[in-house]
Write a protein that holds these residues in place. Structure first.
Motif, PDB file in Angstrom:
ATOM      1  N   UNK A  10       0.814  -1.201   0.000  1.00 45.90           N
ATOM      2  CA  UNK A  10       0.000   0.000   0.000  1.00 45.90           C
ATOM      3  C   UNK A  10       0.845   1.246   0.000  1.00 45.90           C
ATOM      4  N   UNK A  11       0.199   2.361   0.289  1.00 49.26           N
ATOM      5  CA  UNK A  11       0.853   3.672   0.321  1.00 49.26           C
ATOM      6  C   UNK A  11       1.163   4.041   1.766  1.00 49.26           C
ATOM      7  N   UNK A  12       2.382   4.462   2.004  1.00 48.44           N
ATOM      8  CA  UNK A  12       2.785   4.857   3.350  1.00 48.44           C
ATOM      9  C   UNK A  12       3.736   6.043   3.252  1.00 48.44           C
ATOM     10  N   UNK A  13       3.723   6.881   4.254  1.00 50.96           N
ATOM     11  CA  UNK A  13       4.611   8.043   4.263  1.00 50.96           C
ATOM     12  C   UNK A  13       6.026   7.637   4.676  1.00 50.96           C
ATOM     13  N   UNK A  14       7.006   8.399   4.275  1.00 41.42           N
ATOM     14  CA  UNK A  14       8.375   8.112   4.734  1.00 41.42           C
ATOM     15  C   UNK A  14       8.441   8.058   6.253  1.00 41.42           C
ATOM     16  N   UNK A  15       9.165   7.063   6.756  1.00 39.03           N
ATOM     17  CA  UNK A  15       9.250   6.860   8.194  1.00 39.03           C
ATOM     18  C   UNK A  15       8.192   5.929   8.734  1.00 39.03           C
ATOM     19  N   UNK A  16       7.230   5.587   7.913  1.00 39.69           N
ATOM     20  CA  UNK A  16       6.137   4.730   8.341  1.00 39.69           C
ATOM     21  C   UNK A  16       6.478   3.254   8.278  1.00 39.69           C
ATOM     22  N   UNK A  17       5.467   2.440   8.557  1.00 41.66           N
ATOM     23  CA  UNK A  17       5.657   0.985   8.621  1.00 41.66           C
ATOM     24  C   UNK A  17       4.573   0.259   7.841  1.00 41.66           C
ATOM     25  N   UNK A  80       6.928  -9.922   6.447  1.00 40.86           N
ATOM     26  CA  UNK A  80       8.023  -8.967   6.371  1.00 40.86           C
ATOM     27  C   UNK A  80       7.561  -7.678   7.038  1.00 40.86           C
ATOM     28  N   UNK A  81       8.090  -7.423   8.216  1.00 40.79           N
ATOM     29  CA  UNK A  81       7.787  -6.191   8.924  1.00 40.79           C
ATOM     30  C   UNK A  81       8.769  -5.127   8.437  1.00 40.79           C
ATOM     31  N   UNK A  82       8.225  -4.044   7.899  1.00 49.53           N
ATOM     32  CA  UNK A  82       9.063  -2.990   7.330  1.00 49.53           C
ATOM     33  C   UNK A  82       8.855  -1.711   8.123  1.00 49.53           C
ATOM     34  N   UNK A  83       9.903  -1.242   8.760  1.00 47.17           N
ATOM     35  CA  UNK A  83       9.863  -0.011   9.553  1.00 47.17           C
ATOM     36  C   UNK A  83      10.772   1.041   8.931  1.00 47.17           C
ATOM     37  N   UNK A  84      10.576   2.265   9.349  1.00 50.50           N
ATOM     38  CA  UNK A  84      11.422   3.375   8.885  1.00 50.50           C
ATOM     39  C   UNK A  84      11.539   3.380   7.367  1.00 50.50           C
ATOM     40  N   UNK A  85      10.406   3.255   6.704  1.00 49.35           N
ATOM     41  CA  UNK A  85      10.406   3.161   5.252  1.00 49.35           C
ATOM     42  C   UNK A  85      10.912   4.444   4.612  1.00 49.35           C
ATOM     43  N   UNK A  86      11.619   4.263   3.499  1.00 49.27           N
ATOM     44  CA  UNK A  86      12.188   5.373   2.745  1.00 49.27           C
ATOM     45  C   UNK A  86      11.556   5.386   1.354  1.00 49.27           C
ATOM     46  N   UNK A  87      11.663   6.522   0.687  1.00 50.09           N
ATOM     47  CA  UNK A  87      11.099   6.609  -0.664  1.00 50.09           C
ATOM     48  C   UNK A  87      11.745   5.580  -1.594  1.00 50.09           C
ATOM     49  N   UNK A  88      13.000   5.294  -1.345  1.00 47.82           N
ATOM     50  CA  UNK A  88      13.694   4.323  -2.198  1.00 47.82           C
ATOM     51  C   UNK A  88      13.272   2.878  -1.945  1.00 47.82           C
ATOM     52  N   UNK A  89      12.426   2.647  -0.952  1.00 43.81           N
ATOM     53  CA  UNK A  89      11.865   1.310  -0.729  1.00 43.81           C
ATOM     54  C   UNK A  89      10.661   1.049  -1.635  1.00 43.81           C
ATOM     55  N   UNK A  90      10.247   2.072  -2.362  1.00 47.87           N
ATOM     56  CA  UNK A  90       9.123   1.912  -3.280  1.00 47.87           C
ATOM     57  C   UNK A  90       9.453   0.877  -4.344  1.00 47.87           C
ATOM     58  N   UNK A  91       8.594  -0.136  -4.444  1.00 51.87           N
ATOM     59  CA  UNK A  91       8.836  -1.232  -5.380  1.00 51.87           C
ATOM     60  C   UNK A  91       7.671  -2.212  -5.312  1.00 51.87           C
TER      61      UNK A  91
END
Length: 116
Positions: A10-17, A80-91
């Motif tokens: 889904x869509x999440x803001x930078x820093x989100x999980x 897969x728990x993803x924390x501190x997401x960055x824009x470059x994690x978009x995929x």
């Protein structure tokens, strides 16, 4: 035919999980390893994290300390728990399963978009 069904993108803001789940059509313990890959536009598919049947985990350097791969035995999923997401994690994130009885299996992918 083994099927892998991903969910949780889904869509999440930078820093989100976000938490992704992969549900195979047979027991996760029938695979000697499972993992998550991702592919960003214009880029090759790359390994994000993996877990063996023995529970040994491995992570790409770019997610170490931010992502955690785990097994949920009760739900028969690989998460897969993803924390501190960055824009470059978009995929598009793909679930992978390796079995001794044939080639690797792949899910259809789930889109993760990190954007403000």
């Amino acid at each position: 035919q083994v099927q892998l069904v991903e969910s949780g993108g889904g869509l999440v803001q930078p820093g989100g999980s976000l938490t992704l789940s992969c549900a195979p059509s047979r027991s996760i313990f029938t695979f000697y390893a499972m993992g998550w890959y991702r592919q960003a536009p214009g880029s090759q598919r790359e390994l994000v994290a993996g877990i063996t049947r023995e529970g040994i985990t491995d992570y790409a350097d770019f997610v170490k300390g931010r992502f955690t791969i785990s097994r949920n035995n009760a739900k028969n999923t690989i998460d897969l728990q993803m924390n501190c997401l960055k824009t470059e994690d978009t995929a598009v994130y793909y679930c992978n399963a390796a079995a001794a009885d044939g080639p690797d299996y792949w899910g259809k992918g789930t889109l993760v978009t990190v954007s403000s």
